[in-house]
Design a protein around this motif. Structure first.
Motif, PDB file in Angstrom:
ATOM      1  N   ASN A 151      30.531  -4.289  53.839  1.00 38.25           N
ATOM      2  CA  ASN A 151      31.725  -4.491  53.029  1.00 38.25           C
ATOM      3  C   ASN A 151      32.380  -3.161  52.643  1.00 38.25           C
ATOM      4  O   ASN A 151      33.598  -2.994  52.769  1.00 38.25           O
ATOM      5  CB  ASN A 151      31.343  -5.277  51.778  1.00 38.25           C
ATOM      6  N   ASN A 155      35.863  -1.943  54.160  1.00 40.50           N
ATOM      7  CA  ASN A 155      37.022  -1.654  53.306  1.00 40.50           C
ATOM      8  C   ASN A 155      37.545  -0.242  53.574  1.00 40.50           C
ATOM      9  O   ASN A 155      38.758  -0.022  53.618  1.00 40.50           O
ATOM     10  CB  ASN A 155      36.643  -1.773  51.826  1.00 40.50           C
ATOM     11  N   ASP A 186      36.432   7.466  51.507  1.00 44.46           N
ATOM     12  CA  ASP A 186      37.477   7.374  52.538  1.00 44.46           C
ATOM     13  C   ASP A 186      38.698   8.193  52.131  1.00 44.46           C
ATOM     14  O   ASP A 186      38.749   8.743  51.032  1.00 44.46           O
ATOM     15  CB  ASP A 186      37.846   5.906  52.804  1.00 44.46           C
ATOM     16  N   GLY A 190      43.657   4.521  48.312  1.00 45.71           N
ATOM     17  CA  GLY A 190      43.210   4.782  46.943  1.00 45.71           C
ATOM     18  C   GLY A 190      43.350   3.566  46.035  1.00 45.71           C
ATOM     19  O   GLY A 190      44.001   2.576  46.396  1.00 45.71           O
ATOM     20  N   VAL A 199      38.494  -4.295  40.402  1.00 49.89           N
ATOM     21  CA  VAL A 199      38.255  -4.640  41.812  1.00 49.89           C
ATOM     22  C   VAL A 199      36.880  -5.274  42.038  1.00 49.89           C
ATOM     23  O   VAL A 199      36.658  -5.923  43.055  1.00 49.89           O
ATOM     24  CB  VAL A 199      38.441  -3.436  42.785  1.00 49.89           C
ATOM     25  N   ARG A 205      42.567  -8.455  43.732  1.00 50.87           N
ATOM     26  CA  ARG A 205      43.033  -7.574  44.806  1.00 50.87           C
ATOM     27  C   ARG A 205      44.043  -6.620  44.187  1.00 50.87           C
ATOM     28  O   ARG A 205      44.957  -7.045  43.479  1.00 50.87           O
ATOM     29  CB  ARG A 205      43.678  -8.372  45.950  1.00 50.87           C
ATOM     30  N   ALA A 206      43.843  -5.302  44.443  1.00 45.08           N
ATOM     31  CA  ALA A 206      44.742  -4.307  43.856  1.00 45.08           C
ATOM     32  C   ALA A 206      46.152  -4.496  44.427  1.00 45.08           C
ATOM     33  O   ALA A 206      46.314  -4.992  45.551  1.00 45.08           O
ATOM     34  CB  ALA A 206      44.218  -2.909  44.143  1.00 45.08           C
ATOM     35  N   GLY A 216      39.293 -10.669  48.224  1.00 44.76           N
ATOM     36  CA  GLY A 216      38.982 -10.194  46.876  1.00 44.76           C
ATOM     37  C   GLY A 216      37.597 -10.595  46.402  1.00 44.76           C
ATOM     38  O   GLY A 216      37.296 -10.513  45.218  1.00 44.76           O
ATOM     39  N   LEU A 217      36.751 -11.023  47.329  1.00 44.65           N
ATOM     40  CA  LEU A 217      35.395 -11.428  46.922  1.00 44.65           C
ATOM     41  C   LEU A 217      34.327 -10.423  47.320  1.00 44.65           C
ATOM     42  O   LEU A 217      33.241 -10.388  46.747  1.00 44.65           O
ATOM     43  CB  LEU A 217      35.044 -12.765  47.578  1.00 44.65           C
ATOM     44  N   GLY A 218      34.643  -9.581  48.315  1.00 38.09           N
ATOM     45  CA  GLY A 218      33.630  -8.685  48.893  1.00 38.09           C
ATOM     46  C   GLY A 218      32.947  -7.803  47.861  1.00 38.09           C
ATOM     47  O   GLY A 218      31.712  -7.728  47.820  1.00 38.09           O
ATOM     48  N   LEU A 219      33.725  -7.151  46.999  1.00 38.73           N
ATOM     49  CA  LEU A 219      33.123  -6.224  46.035  1.00 38.73           C
ATOM     50  C   LEU A 219      32.361  -6.964  44.945  1.00 38.73           C
ATOM     51  O   LEU A 219      31.374  -6.451  44.414  1.00 38.73           O
ATOM     52  CB  LEU A 219      34.195  -5.319  45.414  1.00 38.73           C
ATOM     53  N   ALA A 220      32.810  -8.190  44.604  1.00 39.59           N
ATOM     54  CA  ALA A 220      32.059  -8.978  43.613  1.00 39.59           C
ATOM     55  C   ALA A 220      30.681  -9.311  44.177  1.00 39.59           C
ATOM     56  O   ALA A 220      29.674  -9.261  43.463  1.00 39.59           O
ATOM     57  CB  ALA A 220      32.824 -10.252  43.263  1.00 39.59           C
ATOM     58  N   THR A 243      39.371   6.927  48.241  1.00 41.88           N
ATOM     59  CA  THR A 243      38.458   6.272  47.310  1.00 41.88           C
ATOM     60  C   THR A 243      37.018   6.627  47.637  1.00 41.88           C
ATOM     61  O   THR A 243      36.676   6.818  48.806  1.00 41.88           O
ATOM     62  CB  THR A 243      38.637   4.740  47.442  1.00 41.88           C
ATOM     63  N   PHE A 245      33.315   4.966  46.791  1.00 44.84           N
ATOM     64  CA  PHE A 245      32.421   3.995  46.157  1.00 44.84           C
ATOM     65  C   PHE A 245      31.015   4.571  46.146  1.00 44.84           C
ATOM     66  O   PHE A 245      30.633   5.317  47.049  1.00 44.84           O
ATOM     67  CB  PHE A 245      32.420   2.676  46.948  1.00 44.84           C
TER      68      PHE A 245
HETATM   69  P1  ADP Z   1      39.176  -7.734  49.907  1.00 45.64           P
HETATM   70  O1  ADP Z   1      39.110  -6.422  50.629  1.00 45.64           O
HETATM   71  O2  ADP Z   1      38.699  -8.890  50.723  1.00 45.64           O
HETATM   72  O3  ADP Z   1      40.505  -7.970  49.247  1.00 45.64           O
HETATM   73  P2  ADP Z   1      37.151  -6.696  48.058  1.00 45.64           P
HETATM   74  O4  ADP Z   1      36.456  -7.422  46.946  1.00 45.64           O
HETATM   75  O5  ADP Z   1      36.304  -6.078  49.106  1.00 45.64           O
HETATM   76  O6  ADP Z   1      38.154  -7.749  48.668  1.00 45.64           O
HETATM   77  O7  ADP Z   1      38.072  -5.586  47.406  1.00 45.64           O
HETATM   78  C1  ADP Z   1      38.852  -5.914  46.261  1.00 45.64           C
HETATM   79  C2  ADP Z   1      40.097  -5.062  46.230  1.00 45.64           C
HETATM   80  O8  ADP Z   1      39.748  -3.694  45.979  1.00 45.64           O
HETATM   81  C3  ADP Z   1      40.876  -5.035  47.533  1.00 45.64           C
HETATM   82  O9  ADP Z   1      41.735  -6.119  47.638  1.00 45.64           O
HETATM   83  C4  ADP Z   1      41.620  -3.709  47.428  1.00 45.64           C
HETATM   84  O10 ADP Z   1      42.755  -3.888  46.596  1.00 45.64           O
HETATM   85  C5  ADP Z   1      40.641  -2.824  46.676  1.00 45.64           C
HETATM   86  N1  ADP Z   1      39.823  -1.969  47.569  1.00 45.64           N
HETATM   87  C6  ADP Z   1      38.545  -2.178  47.958  1.00 45.64           C
HETATM   88  N2  ADP Z   1      38.094  -1.176  48.730  1.00 45.64           N
HETATM   89  C7  ADP Z   1      39.106  -0.284  48.839  1.00 45.64           C
HETATM   90  C8  ADP Z   1      39.273   0.988  49.486  1.00 45.64           C
HETATM   91  N3  ADP Z   1      38.279   1.526  50.207  1.00 45.64           N
HETATM   92  N4  ADP Z   1      40.472   1.618  49.354  1.00 45.64           N
HETATM   93  C9  ADP Z   1      41.477   1.079  48.626  1.00 45.64           C
HETATM   94  N5  ADP Z   1      41.397  -0.128  47.988  1.00 45.64           N
HETATM   95  C10 ADP Z   1      40.224  -0.798  48.092  1.00 45.64           C
END
Ligand code: ADP
Length: 266
Positions: A151, A155, A186, A190, A199, A205-206, A216-220, A243, A245
């Protein structure tokens, strides 16, 4: 609350010494179920677009073959659409298991796992630059850890500035006693400070990510998995732009013991 036994109100004088009442807090289960319903709706909706691509390009490939033309452009589009659908289904499965499936605790070679994930992911155009530092062995559930890495790396490769090639750095450094901090950095679009915390919330989703695929579920899911391993996850600006992480994991004892033996020898 009336406590009853076999349908009769509890009466301590009627030969019953007591009763045990068990209360479950079902708020979390309810929230999870309603999330799942929302997510299933999102997936069902989002699957339609790649399915339309597959249907259209199957016909186009068929026609190309009948006319003696090269069908490879259509087959490429089909492959990419199928990959997107597989990714969505993987996320759905991960969400259903990340909550409470039992975790295994195995020694995992982080370097090997990252190399696998990068290989599977790095089929981009233009090709990404991926730098992988020296990574330790960790104690984790391999399938769950793979999901976190997939994930974060996915991303990092996805949220690229338009027209730019992706650049991802995966590094690790010791933190505390017996723990490691893994960073995935990365040079992409940003995340503004005001959105950094959000996030990790489900379905958030930003603003800047409009126009990029996602649920918008991957990071959760990542947060839940890392926390179930006893670690923590966070995000900051990458000093080089983009960004960064990070998450923490316990280093494998086996590796520590091997290192200790080397130290003893020295
Ligand atoms: P998804 O990518 O499926 O929308 P995630 O839960 O993985 O869902 O990420 C949530 C939000 O965080 C994304 O929609 C994006 O706005 C932001 N985001 C995540 N990773 C990055 C990244 N590497 N660079 C910029 N924004 C990111």
């Amino acid at each position: 609350i009336v406590i009853s036994v076999d349908g009769r109100p509890l009466d301590a004088g009627a030969g019953q010494r007591g009763a045990v009442a068990v209360f479950h807090d079902i708020t979390d289960i309810r929230r999870y179920e309603s999330d799942l319903a929302v997510f299933a709706g999102v997936v069902a909706h989002d699957l339609k677009a790649p399915l339309t691509v597959v249907r259209g390009h199957c016909e186009a490939a068929q026609e190309a073959l009948e006319d003696g033309d090269d069908p490879s452009a259509s087959l490429d589009r089909i492959e990419r659409a199928v990959q997107r659908m597989a990714g969505m289904i993987d996320t759905l499965l991960a969400y259903t298991t990340a909550r409470d499936a039992p975790l295994t605790a195995e020694t995992v070679d982080l370097g090997e796992l990252v190399a696998e994930v990068v290989q599977d992911r790095a089929r981009h155009d233009p090709a990404p630059e991926v730098f992988v530092g020296d990574l330790p062995a960790v104690r984790a559930d391999p399938a769950m850890l793979r999901h976190v890495l997939d994930n974060l790396i996915g991303n990092a490769l996805k949220y690229v500035r338009p027209g730019a090639a992706a650049r991802v750095d995966v590094t690790a450094s010791p933190v505390g006693t017996g723990w490691t901090r893994i960073e995935v950095a990365d040079r992409g679009i940003g995340i503004p400070d005001a959105e950094k915390h959000a996030v990790f919330e489900r379905f958030h989703r930003a603003h800047a990510s409009a126009g990029y695929d996602g649920t918008g579920l991957g990071l959760a899911i990542c947060k839940r998995i890392v926390e179930r391993h006893g670690g923590e996850i966070g995000v900051a600006d990458n000093p080089g732009g983009g960004t960064r992480f990070h998450f923490t994991l316990e280093v494998s004892d086996m590796k520590l013991k091997a290192r200790k033996k080397d130290d003893d020898k020295a």
